[in-house]
Motif scaffolding. Sequence first.
Motif: not given
Length: 119
Positions: A90-92, A78-80, A49-51
């Motif tokens: 963003x989560x992958x 991704x999950x946003x 993930x990254x913000x």
Amino acid sequence: MGVPNADELCRKKCRPCEGGMSPMNAETAKGYLNVLEGWALGENGNAIQKTFVMKDFLSAVRLIQKIAEVAEGEDHHPDLHLTGYRKLRVELSTHAIKGLSENDFILASKIEALPKELK
């Protein structure tokens, strides 16, 4: 064969994953994370993930749209999470294997390459 650099990852295409394979181990995932600035393993180690802190709400929504187009082209989604009107996390993860695959890092590299209006 070592871990590809960010440019090499960005040129790759996500491969279909229907399950039946094992998720990437933590050591390999950490090697891939070394080439992606600001990305981190999620709490359970099954996602990255990254913000992104965007300039404003509309900038965040525009980035969501750009990510959606890239993700659809890769058939890897991704999950946003948009919170606080401009913080986009963003989560992958590769849902079919309940963990990480190279696809997650390929899509992360393509997201990194997108233009962004950051704060």
